[in-house]
Motif scaffolding. Structure first.
Motif, PDB file in Angstrom:
ATOM      1  N   LEU A  80       0.785  -1.121  -0.106  1.00 46.27           N
ATOM      2  CA  LEU A  80      -0.074   0.027   0.005  1.00 46.27           C
ATOM      3  C   LEU A  80       0.851   1.142   0.077  1.00 46.27           C
ATOM      4  CD1 LEU A  80      -3.061   0.798   0.148  1.00 46.27           C
ATOM      5  CD2 LEU A  80      -3.005   0.869   2.276  1.00 46.27           C
ATOM      6  N   THR A  81       1.843   1.197   0.558  1.00 47.88           N
ATOM      7  CA  THR A  81       2.947   2.309   0.409  1.00 47.88           C
ATOM      8  C   THR A  81       3.598   2.550  -0.814  1.00 47.88           C
ATOM      9  OG1 THR A  81       3.491   2.053   2.998  1.00 47.88           O
ATOM     10  CG2 THR A  81       5.248   3.374   1.513  1.00 47.88           C
ATOM     11  N   TRP A  82       3.774   1.409  -1.730  1.00 48.41           N
ATOM     12  CA  TRP A  82       4.366   1.349  -2.755  1.00 48.41           C
ATOM     13  C   TRP A  82       3.104   2.327  -3.572  1.00 48.41           C
ATOM     14  CZ3 TRP A  82       9.107   1.766  -3.697  1.00 48.41           C
ATOM     15  CH2 TRP A  82      10.014   0.638  -3.136  1.00 48.41           C
ATOM     16  N   LEU A  83       2.077   1.699  -3.462  1.00 46.63           N
ATOM     17  CA  LEU A  83       0.918   2.245  -4.330  1.00 46.63           C
ATOM     18  C   LEU A  83       0.616   3.928  -4.171  1.00 46.63           C
ATOM     19  CD1 LEU A  83      -1.606  -0.506  -4.303  1.00 46.63           C
ATOM     20  CD2 LEU A  83      -0.316   0.205  -6.180  1.00 46.63           C
ATOM     21  N   SER A  84       1.060   4.212  -2.726  1.00 54.10           N
ATOM     22  CA  SER A  84       0.711   5.669  -2.568  1.00 54.10           C
ATOM     23  C   SER A  84       1.796   6.341  -3.230  1.00 54.10           C
ATOM     24  CB  SER A  84       0.688   5.757  -1.013  1.00 54.10           C
ATOM     25  OG  SER A  84       2.021   5.742  -0.484  1.00 54.10           O
ATOM     26  N   HIS A  85       3.099   6.006  -3.390  1.00 54.33           N
ATOM     27  CA  HIS A  85       4.312   6.765  -3.872  1.00 54.33           C
ATOM     28  C   HIS A  85       4.012   6.904  -5.691  1.00 54.33           C
ATOM     29  CE1 HIS A  85       7.051   7.056  -0.842  1.00 54.33           C
ATOM     30  NE2 HIS A  85       7.046   6.112  -0.363  1.00 54.33           N
ATOM     31  N   MET A  86       3.357   5.696  -6.014  1.00 52.12           N
ATOM     32  CA  MET A  86       2.753   5.583  -7.429  1.00 52.12           C
ATOM     33  C   MET A  86       1.749   6.691  -7.940  1.00 52.12           C
ATOM     34  SD  MET A  86       3.209   1.543  -7.834  1.00 52.12           S
ATOM     35  CE  MET A  86       4.585   0.677  -7.691  1.00 52.12           C
ATOM     36  N   ALA A  87       1.032   6.656  -6.817  1.00 49.29           N
ATOM     37  CA  ALA A  87      -0.143   7.890  -6.986  1.00 49.29           C
ATOM     38  C   ALA A  87       0.275   9.015  -6.978  1.00 49.29           C
ATOM     39  CB  ALA A  87      -1.196   7.542  -5.765  1.00 49.29           C
ATOM     40  N   ASP A  88       1.428   9.367  -6.250  1.00 52.01           N
ATOM     41  CA  ASP A  88       1.895  10.510  -6.155  1.00 52.01           C
ATOM     42  C   ASP A  88       2.540  10.999  -7.354  1.00 52.01           C
ATOM     43  OD1 ASP A  88       1.034  11.197  -3.442  1.00 52.01           O
ATOM     44  OD2 ASP A  88       3.028  11.082  -2.531  1.00 52.01           O
ATOM     45  N   VAL A  89       3.400  10.033  -8.072  1.00 56.09           N
ATOM     46  CA  VAL A  89       3.920  10.297  -9.159  1.00 56.09           C
ATOM     47  C   VAL A  89       2.906  10.604 -10.384  1.00 56.09           C
ATOM     48  CG1 VAL A  89       5.276   9.189 -10.917  1.00 56.09           C
ATOM     49  CG2 VAL A  89       6.149   8.867  -8.506  1.00 56.09           C
ATOM     50  N   SER A  90       1.864   9.871 -10.295  1.00 61.64           N
ATOM     51  CA  SER A  90       0.599  10.148 -11.103  1.00 61.64           C
ATOM     52  C   SER A  90       0.134  11.646 -11.017  1.00 61.64           C
ATOM     53  CB  SER A  90      -0.348   9.142 -11.182  1.00 61.64           C
ATOM     54  OG  SER A  90       0.224   7.798 -11.462  1.00 61.64           O
ATOM     55  N   LEU A  91       0.105  11.787  -9.916  1.00 55.75           N
ATOM     56  CA  LEU A  91      -0.490  13.382  -9.547  1.00 55.75           C
ATOM     57  C   LEU A  91       0.819  14.423  -9.551  1.00 55.75           C
ATOM     58  CD1 LEU A  91      -2.550  12.511  -6.567  1.00 55.75           C
ATOM     59  CD2 LEU A  91      -3.423  13.182  -8.620  1.00 55.75           C
ATOM     60  N   PHE A  92       1.795  14.275  -9.296  1.00 54.17           N
ATOM     61  CA  PHE A  92       2.859  15.352  -9.027  1.00 54.17           C
ATOM     62  C   PHE A  92       4.152  15.110  -9.812  1.00 54.17           C
ATOM     63  CE2 PHE A  92       0.868  14.702  -4.857  1.00 54.17           C
ATOM     64  CZ  PHE A  92      -0.039  15.634  -4.976  1.00 54.17           C
ATOM     65  N   GLY A  93       4.198  14.195 -10.761  1.00 50.41           N
ATOM     66  CA  GLY A  93       5.533  13.904 -11.414  1.00 50.41           C
ATOM     67  C   GLY A  93       6.326  13.865 -10.310  1.00 50.41           C
ATOM     68  N   ASP A  94       7.638  14.726 -10.629  1.00 50.78           N
ATOM     69  CA  ASP A  94       8.818  14.698  -9.889  1.00 50.78           C
ATOM     70  C   ASP A  94       8.896  16.207  -8.995  1.00 50.78           C
ATOM     71  OD1 ASP A  94      10.100  12.343 -10.792  1.00 50.78           O
ATOM     72  OD2 ASP A  94      10.998  13.178 -12.483  1.00 50.78           O
ATOM     73  N   TRP A  95       7.625  16.601  -8.922  1.00 50.11           N
ATOM     74  CA  TRP A  95       7.571  17.733  -7.980  1.00 50.11           C
ATOM     75  C   TRP A  95       7.669  17.041  -6.752  1.00 50.11           C
ATOM     76  CZ3 TRP A  95       2.888  20.202  -5.789  1.00 50.11           C
ATOM     77  CH2 TRP A  95       3.230  21.364  -5.090  1.00 50.11           C
ATOM     78  N   ALA A  96       8.978  17.280  -5.791  1.00 52.99           N
ATOM     79  CA  ALA A  96       9.191  16.826  -4.679  1.00 52.99           C
ATOM     80  C   ALA A  96       8.125  17.351  -3.676  1.00 52.99           C
ATOM     81  CB  ALA A  96      10.470  16.924  -4.222  1.00 52.99           C
ATOM     82  N   GLY A  97       7.638  18.473  -3.651  1.00 50.82           N
ATOM     83  CA  GLY A  97       6.833  19.365  -3.004  1.00 50.82           C
ATOM     84  C   GLY A  97       5.435  18.615  -2.582  1.00 50.82           C
ATOM     85  N   GLY A  98       4.945  18.108  -3.900  1.00 51.57           N
ATOM     86  CA  GLY A  98       3.592  17.265  -3.736  1.00 51.57           C
ATOM     87  C   GLY A  98       3.738  16.214  -2.967  1.00 51.57           C
ATOM     88  N   HIS A  99       4.947  15.367  -3.078  1.00 54.69           N
ATOM     89  CA  HIS A  99       5.248  14.242  -2.338  1.00 54.69           C
ATOM     90  C   HIS A  99       5.197  14.471  -0.640  1.00 54.69           C
ATOM     91  CE1 HIS A  99       6.193  11.525  -5.789  1.00 54.69           C
ATOM     92  NE2 HIS A  99       6.293  12.677  -6.287  1.00 54.69           N
ATOM     93  N   HIS A 100       5.823  15.716  -0.568  1.00 56.88           N
ATOM     94  CA  HIS A 100       6.168  16.024   0.952  1.00 56.88           C
ATOM     95  C   HIS A 100       4.719  16.602   1.455  1.00 56.88           C
ATOM     96  CE1 HIS A 100      10.309  16.013   1.751  1.00 56.88           C
ATOM     97  NE2 HIS A 100      10.528  16.640   0.483  1.00 56.88           N
ATOM     98  N   LEU A 101       3.907  17.332   0.838  1.00 62.28           N
ATOM     99  CA  LEU A 101       2.774  17.964   1.374  1.00 62.28           C
ATOM    100  C   LEU A 101       1.724  16.616   1.675  1.00 62.28           C
ATOM    101  CD1 LEU A 101       2.435  21.141  -0.571  1.00 62.28           C
ATOM    102  CD2 LEU A 101       3.100  20.722   1.687  1.00 62.28           C
ATOM    103  N   VAL A 102       1.711  15.430   0.831  1.00 66.56           N
ATOM    104  CA  VAL A 102       1.106  14.337   1.071  1.00 66.56           C
ATOM    105  C   VAL A 102       1.347  13.728   2.436  1.00 66.56           C
ATOM    106  CG1 VAL A 102       0.340  12.097   0.502  1.00 66.56           C
ATOM    107  CG2 VAL A 102       0.344  13.978  -1.161  1.00 66.56           C
ATOM    108  N   ASN A 103       2.749  13.717   2.862  1.00 65.11           N
ATOM    109  CA  ASN A 103       2.921  13.319   4.041  1.00 65.11           C
ATOM    110  C   ASN A 103       2.778  14.277   5.103  1.00 65.11           C
ATOM    111  OD1 ASN A 103       4.339  11.056   2.866  1.00 65.11           O
ATOM    112  ND2 ASN A 103       6.518  11.661   3.960  1.00 65.11           N
ATOM    113  N   ALA A 104       2.699  15.457   4.969  1.00 65.55           N
ATOM    114  CA  ALA A 104       2.241  16.368   5.912  1.00 65.55           C
ATOM    115  C   ALA A 104       0.566  16.463   6.219  1.00 65.55           C
ATOM    116  CB  ALA A 104       2.689  17.788   5.465  1.00 65.55           C
ATOM    117  N   ALA A 105      -0.211  16.064   5.223  1.00 66.26           N
ATOM    118  CA  ALA A 105      -1.535  15.716   5.139  1.00 66.26           C
ATOM    119  C   ALA A 105      -1.951  14.535   5.896  1.00 66.26           C
ATOM    120  CB  ALA A 105      -2.227  15.715   3.803  1.00 66.26           C
ATOM    121  N   LEU A 106      -0.977  13.436   5.769  1.00 64.71           N
ATOM    122  CA  LEU A 106      -1.525  12.235   6.425  1.00 64.71           C
ATOM    123  C   LEU A 106      -0.783  12.408   8.214  1.00 64.71           C
ATOM    124  CD1 LEU A 106       0.044   9.684   3.967  1.00 64.71           C
ATOM    125  CD2 LEU A 106      -2.174   9.777   5.015  1.00 64.71           C
TER     126      LEU A 106
END
Length: 386
Positions: A80-106
């Motif tokens: 499930l963690t792998w899938l969450s990272h893949m979803a982030d790539v689908s949504l944000f691509g290589d914008w690291a900020g998007g990945h970070h903000l998902v962590n912050a939201a969780l």
């Protein structure tokens, strides 16, 4: 606590007060973690997990789904963690900020679950808010939140806390739907990180306090009285056993294979005391934090004795006051229990007492600290807000 008394406890908490507390938590989380939206990827694990992982870089899809449920390259099984990272790539691509903000939201969602759970079982908004606020802002939690590769921590904690909240509601209603929902949430947590193996035991702690389904006062009859409560959690214990076996197999054949053989049992017992003492010290004085702490080059007997003396000095009063201050025993027991897999006694990792393992375990200490403060203000006849 009976179902009726629990209902009354929740009725005493105005919805506006709860909403205001939730909004205040959101502001605290934003003040600390909104800045991560401008942060970059790290060279520490992020290339293995996101930026240099060819399958993850393709986003969600059939190949990524197979990869998520088959891959163990991080010495962990967490599809499930792998899938969450893949979803982030689908949504944000290589914008690291998007990945970070998902962590912050969780992380914020976890803080809100802590607030809801504390209010649900206690009914006192001020102490509940302080416990949740400590969880949201404590510096030792930065590693779990501001490190993209540590997504498994915030994600699995969400399902851990959700399971506990659903379980608390089930004890009041005995609804099969709620029990099934709690079991499903537990499964999703295990698919996020195998660290939920402590969950069934944590539920037994909650049965002692605050649910008061089990009186720990008479230690001689405790095994007989605890058996029915353990049996009702059999599906949770089964899930824990299955994922524990999977985790042990992966770890023992992975990059950390043989680490446990480098130290004898007495040495590991010594490291356990030093590890718990280190977590306690960093909790009250969070300075010099790091993503990696090497094992001590030498184990000083005096330091080991002092560490175990501190642990015993807290544990004995917790046992002696189990009737007058059950929150003390439950909170301290939660802290010890949730850190046990990483304590050095059973772990096979080469990282000594990492900050991230205290992420959820800290709740127990915060309950002890806040509960002690409330008890002290009551004894001194001071306002609770003090």
């Amino acid at each position: 606590m009976s179902p009726r008394s629990e209902e009354l406890a929740n009725d005493r908490v105005p919805r506006r007060a709860l909403a205001a507390a939730g909004l205040a938590l959101a502001v605290l989380a934003a003040v600390v973690y909104a800045q991560t939206g401008a942060f970059a990827f790290l060279d520490y694990d992020d290339p293995l997990v996101v930026t240099g992982n060819e399958v993850v870089q393709k986003g969600l899809g059939g190949e990524s789904l197979r990869f998520a449920f088959q891959d163990t390259r991080m010495n962990l099984y967490h599809p499930l963690t792998w899938l969450s990272h893949m979803a982030d790539v689908s949504l944000f691509g290589d914008w690291a900020g998007g990945h970070h903000l998902v962590n912050a939201a969780l992380h914020l969602a976890n803080g809100l679950l802590v607030l809801l759970l504390a209010v649900r079982v206690g009914g006192r908004p001020a102490p509940s808010f302080v416990v949740a606020a400590l969880f949201v802002v404590h510096p030792m939690h930065v590693e779990s939140v501001a490190w993209i590769s540590e997504r498994k921590d915030v994600l699995s904690t969400f399902f851990y806390l959700l399971t506990v909240l659903l379980y608390v509601r089930w004890t009041a209603s005995r609804s099969r739907t709620l029990y099934g929902a709690a079991l499903l949430s537990c499964l999703l947590g295990f698919l996020s990180k195998p660290g939920l193996m402590t969950l069934p035991f944590a539920l037994l702690l909650l049965d002692c306090w605050p649910l008061r389904r089990l009186d720990p006062g008479d230690l001689r009859t405790l095994p007989r009285r605890i058996l029915p409560l353990a049996l009702e959690k059999a599906p949770f214990f089964l899930l824990a056993a299955v994922f524990m076996a999977v985790a042990w197999r992966i770890q023992s054949t992975g990059a950390h294979a043989g680490v446990a053989d480098m130290t004898s049992f007495p040495e590991r017992l010594a490291l356990t005391g030093l590890g718990y003492a280190s977590w306690l010290l960093r909790t009250v004085w969070p300075a010099g934090l790091s993503a990696f702490y090497p094992h001590p080059a030498t184990i000083a007997p005096a330091a080991v004795a002092a560490s175990w003396a501190v642990l015993l000095a807290i544990s004995f009063p917790a046992l002696l006051l189990r009737r007058r201050a059950p929150w003390f025993l439950a909170g301290w027991g939660w802290f010890l229990l949730l850190l046990l897999p990483a304590s050095g006694l059973v772990t096979i990792s080469d990282n000594f007492a990492p900050d991230r393992y205290a992420y959820l375990a800290h709740l127990g200490l915060f309950v002890v600290i806040v509960g002690g403060a409330v008890a002290l203000t009551g004894r001194l006849r001071l306002p609770t807000a003090v």
